[in-house]
Scaffold this motif. Structure first.
Motif, PDB file in Angstrom:
ATOM      1  N   ILE A  66     -14.581  -6.268   5.643  1.00 13.99           N
ATOM      2  CA  ILE A  66     -14.152  -7.422   4.854  1.00 13.99           C
ATOM      3  C   ILE A  66     -14.036  -7.087   3.375  1.00 13.99           C
ATOM      4  CG2 ILE A  66     -15.126  -9.064   6.497  1.00 13.99           C
ATOM      5  CD1 ILE A  66     -17.387  -9.589   4.512  1.00 13.99           C
ATOM      6  N   GLY A  67     -14.507  -5.895   2.969  1.00 10.73           N
ATOM      7  CA  GLY A  67     -14.368  -5.476   1.581  1.00 10.73           C
ATOM      8  C   GLY A  67     -15.621  -5.630   0.750  1.00 10.73           C
ATOM      9  N   ASN A 201     -20.415 -10.156  11.718  1.00  3.67           N
ATOM     10  CA  ASN A 201     -19.541  -9.841  12.842  1.00  3.67           C
ATOM     11  C   ASN A 201     -18.857 -11.111  13.348  1.00  3.67           C
ATOM     12  OD1 ASN A 201     -18.297  -9.077  15.205  1.00  3.67           O
ATOM     13  ND2 ASN A 201     -20.153  -8.323  16.210  1.00  3.67           N
ATOM     14  N   PRO A 202     -17.580 -11.310  13.047  1.00  2.00           N
ATOM     15  CA  PRO A 202     -16.896 -12.537  13.474  1.00  2.00           C
ATOM     16  C   PRO A 202     -16.649 -12.591  14.974  1.00  2.00           C
ATOM     17  CG  PRO A 202     -15.321 -11.024  12.509  1.00  2.00           C
ATOM     18  CD  PRO A 202     -16.676 -10.406  12.304  1.00  2.00           C
ATOM     19  N   SER A 204     -19.059 -11.696  17.279  1.00  2.00           N
ATOM     20  CA  SER A 204     -20.323 -11.810  17.999  1.00  2.00           C
ATOM     21  C   SER A 204     -20.412 -13.152  18.722  1.00  2.00           C
ATOM     22  CB  SER A 204     -21.505 -11.673  17.038  1.00  2.00           C
ATOM     23  OG  SER A 204     -21.639 -12.843  16.254  1.00  2.00           O
ATOM     24  N   ARG A 205     -21.290 -13.202  19.708  1.00  2.00           N
ATOM     25  CA  ARG A 205     -21.486 -14.453  20.447  1.00  2.00           C
ATOM     26  C   ARG A 205     -22.066 -15.528  19.541  1.00  2.00           C
ATOM     27  NH1 ARG A 205     -25.246 -15.582  25.054  1.00  2.00           N
ATOM     28  NH2 ARG A 205     -26.122 -13.562  24.562  1.00  2.00           N
ATOM     29  N   SER A 206     -22.945 -15.124  18.628  1.00  2.00           N
ATOM     30  CA  SER A 206     -23.507 -16.087  17.676  1.00  2.00           C
ATOM     31  C   SER A 206     -22.401 -16.715  16.839  1.00  2.00           C
ATOM     32  CB  SER A 206     -24.518 -15.398  16.752  1.00  2.00           C
ATOM     33  OG  SER A 206     -25.661 -15.001  17.449  1.00  2.00           O
ATOM     34  N   ALA A 207     -21.515 -15.860  16.318  1.00  2.00           N
ATOM     35  CA  ALA A 207     -20.429 -16.344  15.465  1.00  2.00           C
ATOM     36  C   ALA A 207     -19.527 -17.310  16.215  1.00  2.00           C
ATOM     37  CB  ALA A 207     -19.613 -15.161  14.940  1.00  2.00           C
ATOM     38  N   ARG A 208     -19.265 -17.006  17.483  1.00  2.00           N
ATOM     39  CA  ARG A 208     -18.330 -17.825  18.265  1.00  2.00           C
ATOM     40  C   ARG A 208     -18.979 -19.089  18.819  1.00  2.00           C
ATOM     41  NH1 ARG A 208     -17.170 -15.261  22.617  1.00  2.00           N
ATOM     42  NH2 ARG A 208     -18.386 -13.366  22.348  1.00  2.00           N
ATOM     43  N   MET A 209     -20.306 -19.051  19.021  1.00  2.00           N
ATOM     44  CA  MET A 209     -21.005 -20.202  19.590  1.00  2.00           C
ATOM     45  C   MET A 209     -21.429 -21.214  18.528  1.00  2.00           C
ATOM     46  SD  MET A 209     -21.050 -20.001  22.869  1.00  2.00           S
ATOM     47  CE  MET A 209     -22.145 -21.407  23.033  1.00  2.00           C
ATOM     48  N   ALA A 210     -21.673 -20.770  17.315  1.00  2.00           N
ATOM     49  CA  ALA A 210     -22.188 -21.652  16.269  1.00  2.00           C
ATOM     50  C   ALA A 210     -21.166 -22.711  15.863  1.00  2.00           C
ATOM     51  CB  ALA A 210     -22.597 -20.824  15.051  1.00  2.00           C
ATOM     52  N   ASP A 211     -21.659 -23.790  15.294  1.00  2.00           N
ATOM     53  CA  ASP A 211     -20.782 -24.843  14.788  1.00  2.00           C
ATOM     54  C   ASP A 211     -20.148 -24.427  13.462  1.00  2.00           C
ATOM     55  OD1 ASP A 211     -21.276 -27.215  16.699  1.00  2.00           O
ATOM     56  OD2 ASP A 211     -23.300 -26.565  16.187  1.00  2.00           O
ATOM     57  N   ILE A 212     -20.906 -23.702  12.662  1.00  2.00           N
ATOM     58  CA  ILE A 212     -20.393 -23.155  11.402  1.00  2.00           C
ATOM     59  C   ILE A 212     -20.861 -21.717  11.288  1.00  2.00           C
ATOM     60  CG2 ILE A 212     -20.454 -23.268   8.885  1.00  2.00           C
ATOM     61  CD1 ILE A 212     -20.860 -26.278   9.083  1.00  2.00           C
ATOM     62  N   THR A 213     -19.914 -20.811  11.074  1.00  2.00           N
ATOM     63  CA  THR A 213     -20.242 -19.386  10.935  1.00  2.00           C
ATOM     64  C   THR A 213     -19.830 -18.885   9.567  1.00  2.00           C
ATOM     65  OG1 THR A 213     -19.903 -19.046  13.299  1.00  2.00           O
ATOM     66  CG2 THR A 213     -19.909 -17.087  11.896  1.00  2.00           C
ATOM     67  N   VAL A 252     -11.568 -20.821  10.808  1.00  2.00           N
ATOM     68  CA  VAL A 252     -12.218 -19.959   9.810  1.00  2.00           C
ATOM     69  C   VAL A 252     -12.417 -18.546  10.360  1.00  2.00           C
ATOM     70  CG1 VAL A 252     -14.413 -19.537   8.627  1.00  2.00           C
ATOM     71  CG2 VAL A 252     -13.309 -21.773   8.453  1.00  2.00           C
ATOM     72  N   LEU A 253     -12.873 -18.437  11.613  1.00  2.00           N
ATOM     73  CA  LEU A 253     -13.054 -17.121  12.211  1.00  2.00           C
ATOM     74  C   LEU A 253     -11.718 -16.392  12.352  1.00  2.00           C
ATOM     75  CD1 LEU A 253     -15.728 -17.823  14.975  1.00  2.00           C
ATOM     76  CD2 LEU A 253     -16.064 -16.655  12.789  1.00  2.00           C
ATOM     77  N   SER A 254     -10.677 -17.128  12.675  1.00  2.00           N
ATOM     78  CA  SER A 254      -9.339 -16.527  12.748  1.00  2.00           C
ATOM     79  C   SER A 254      -8.910 -16.006  11.387  1.00  2.00           C
ATOM     80  CB  SER A 254      -8.320 -17.557  13.258  1.00  2.00           C
ATOM     81  OG  SER A 254      -8.593 -17.919  14.588  1.00  2.00           O
ATOM     82  N   GLU A 255      -9.207 -16.766  10.347  1.00  2.00           N
ATOM     83  CA  GLU A 255      -8.855 -16.349   8.983  1.00  2.00           C
ATOM     84  C   GLU A 255      -9.602 -15.076   8.588  1.00  2.00           C
ATOM     85  OE1 GLU A 255      -9.738 -19.794   6.684  1.00  2.00           O
ATOM     86  OE2 GLU A 255      -7.850 -20.808   7.169  1.00  2.00           O
ATOM     87  N   VAL A 256     -10.839 -14.949   9.056  1.00  2.00           N
ATOM     88  CA  VAL A 256     -11.603 -13.727   8.779  1.00  2.00           C
ATOM     89  C   VAL A 256     -10.923 -12.529   9.438  1.00  2.00           C
ATOM     90  CG1 VAL A 256     -13.774 -12.500   9.173  1.00  2.00           C
ATOM     91  CG2 VAL A 256     -13.810 -14.910   8.490  1.00  2.00           C
ATOM     92  N   LEU A 257     -10.535 -12.684  10.701  1.00  2.00           N
ATOM     93  CA  LEU A 257      -9.883 -11.590  11.426  1.00  2.00           C
ATOM     94  C   LEU A 257      -8.533 -11.232  10.793  1.00  2.00           C
ATOM     95  CD1 LEU A 257     -10.646 -12.622  15.115  1.00  2.00           C
ATOM     96  CD2 LEU A 257     -11.734 -10.807  13.778  1.00  2.00           C
TER      97      LEU A 257
END
Length: 280
Positions: A66-67, A201-202, A204-213, A252-257
């Motif tokens: 991510i820089g 890690n966008p 990860s299961r945590s990132a994908r399961m959480a309401d806000i990552t 938001v996760l899509s924007e990270v990727l």
């Protein structure tokens, strides 16, 4: 016997030499190396588990992608997270070994500004580790630390992370669980808890399961979240609710990727061996 003594002597000398190494502030990787040392120190003190070193290294790899800076999607997630935590009736911030090693002062300060409770929760739980982490939090200004004597268990979670305090995570409506295991995030969501995580890690299961990552390094995220909490505390309830209602974690996760994809594309096109091309 002679060989055994020689090995012990060599190990002691090696430990002393390593322990004496000081990272010069002029080093281009000063901050990265400093935080690595904090994790290592945490392990030596019995705060961080061995697996915590692996987790930290994995996070560093994504930080490169991510820089090594807070990107716009992370800022969006942080604003939504703070809004939700300010609206919460029983907010709780979960603390593990890596969090205690990296950002103990910031964790306590964030909890205070949000009027949230602190609770220790560990996968590799021992009573000694719990007590040492509690000591670190108290040394950094905590008034109360939960999780020392948990009395409840998260349904369907058999690991030590299932043990929670009835006045903390068990009662919480909103929980901030940084550097988290996916199984507990999923279990907390099943309980109806609103879960916020900080995870580099966008995917990860945590990132994908959480309401806000929040896809950011916790050493950058927590100081910024403290700033936001102080700024947003005066906002009307309606404004905070609107921030939460309009937040979309999948987007938001899509924007990270997309950010990672575009950054890697630019690096590849420009030549990653060129120093001036790295800061984009």
């Amino acid at each position: 016997m002679h060989i055994r003594l020689s090995f012990i002597t060599f190990s002691l000398i090696l430990f002393l030499v390593v322990d004496m190494v000081k990272i010069p502030k002029s080093h281009p990787r000063y901050w990265s190396l400093l935080y690595r040392e904090k994790i290592i120190e945490g392990m030596e003190k019995g705060i961080t588990a061995k697996a915590g070193l692996i987790a930290h290294g994995r996070g560093e790899a994504f930080d490169y992608l991510i820089g090594e800076k807070t990107i716009p999607p992370a800022e969006t997630a942080m604003r939504a997270a703070i809004a939700k935590l300010l609206l919460a009736k029983h907010p709780v911030i979960s603390v593990n070994g890596n969090v205690a090693a990296l950002v103990p002062k910031e964790t306590v300060e964030l909890a205070k500004v949000l009027n949230a409770k602190l609770e220790i929760n560990l996968f590799y739980r021992t009573e000694e580790r719990v007590k040492k982490i509690a000591e670190v939090l108290y040394e950094n200004g905590a008034d109360e630390v939960l999780g020392i004597n948990p009395t409840k268990r998260i349904p369907g979670l058999e690991s030590e992370r299932g043990k929670v305090d009835e006045n903390g995570i068990w009662k919480a409506d909103v929980i901030l669980v940084p550097l988290e295991d996916g199984d507990r995030t999923e279990a907390l969501c099943r309980m109806g808890k609103f879960v916020i995580t900080v995870d580099l890690n966008p995917l990860s299961r945590s990132a994908r399961m959480a309401d806000i990552t929040i896809v950011d390094n916790i050493v950058r995220a927590y100081p910024r979240m403290i700033e936001l909490a102080k700024e947003m505390k005066s906002l009307p309830k309606e404004d905070l609710e609107k921030i939460v209602a309009t937040y979309d974690n999948s987007k938001v996760l899509s924007e990270v990727l997309i950010h990672i994809r575009d950054r890697l594309t630019k690096l590849a096109e420009g030549g990653i061996w060129k120093k001036e091309k790295l800061d984009i």
